[in-house]
Scaffold this active site. Structure first.
Site, PDB file in Angstrom:
ATOM      1  NE  ARG A   1      -2.556  -2.179   3.036  1.00 44.60           N
ATOM      2  CZ  ARG A   1      -2.937  -2.009   4.502  1.00 44.60           C
ATOM      3  NH1 ARG A   1      -3.301  -0.787   4.890  1.00 44.60           N
ATOM      4  NH2 ARG A   1      -2.424  -2.985   5.034  1.00 44.60           N
TER       5      ARG A   1
ATOM      6  CD  GLU B   1      -3.171  -3.493  14.328  1.00 40.39           C
ATOM      7  OE1 GLU B   1      -3.143  -2.795  13.339  1.00 40.39           O
ATOM      8  OE2 GLU B   1      -3.885  -3.220  15.559  1.00 40.39           O
TER       9      GLU B   1
END
Ligand SMILES: O=P(O)(O)OC[C@H]1O[C@H](OP(=O)(O)OP(=O)(O)O)[C@H](O)[C@@H]1O
Ligand SMILES: Nc1ncnc2[nH]cnc12
Length: 170
Positions: free
Chosen positions: A58, A95
């Site tokens: 991204r 994460e």
């Protein structure tokens, strides 16, 4: 512009317990896309930048746009096994998992000033691995810039000492 209204929350993606920030509505809107790019470039308007490093995948959306607008080169940092030339690598935790990132050894020259861009700063594992790669090649990280910073995950702590900019904070 109310950029936050173009970010969609997806609960439990890609794993239970993760609130995923989906940036595709912002990308889908021409005005939001253009203005977001203006702000990201504005963060670096006062500094000289030789290379903008974007992080697979991204980070590849805005990094080349920023590079082109500010007159810098674009460098892709990719997940392992994707870059064809000689690479160096760094492994890290993020994460929701762990990964290895690679950079071409000739992508950055000693002393070059580097802006690191990614869409999201969460725990900071990804961005800090990218900074290590840049520094291993002798580059100087002058800014880490993001569309979104998830402040409650304390990524800024892991990037202690680096200038951090983000368009949106949660
Ligand atoms: O601060 P961190 O906890 O390290 O997380 C941030 C990273 O997580 C996402 O990438 P992901 O690995 O999901 O890959 P993608 O861009 O290919 O979706 C995001 O684009 C950042 O690169
Ligand atoms: N919560 C999150 N939303 C979108 N991208 C992420 N990358 C790491 N954590 C993320």
């Amino acid at each position: 512009m109310d950029f936050a209204s173009y970010i969609r929350d997806i609960e439990d993606f890609p794993k239970p317990g993760v609130n995923f920030k989906d940036i595709t509505p912002l990308l889908n809107n021409p005005e939001a896309l253009n203005k977001a790019c203006d702000v990201l470039c504005g963060f670096a308007s006062h500094m000289h930048v030789d290379k903008v490093v974007g992080v697979d995948s991204r980070g590849f959306i805005f990094a080349p746009l920023i590079a082109s607008r500010i007159g810098a080169g674009f460098v892709p940092v990719r997940k392992s096994g994707k870059l064809p030339y000689t690479t160096i690598s760094e492994s890290y935790e993020l994460e929701y998992g762990s990964e290895t990132l690679e950079i071409h050894t000739d992508a950055i020259r000693k002393g070059e000033k580097v802006l690191v861009h990614d869409d999201v700063l969460a725990t900071g594992g990804t961005a800090s691995a990218v900074c290590k790669l840049v520094e291993k090649l002798g580059g100087e990280v002058v800014q880490c810039n993001f569309l979104i910073e998830l402040t409650f995950l304390n990524g800024a702590k892991k990037l202690n000492g680096y200038q951090i900019e983000a368009l949106l904070q949660y």
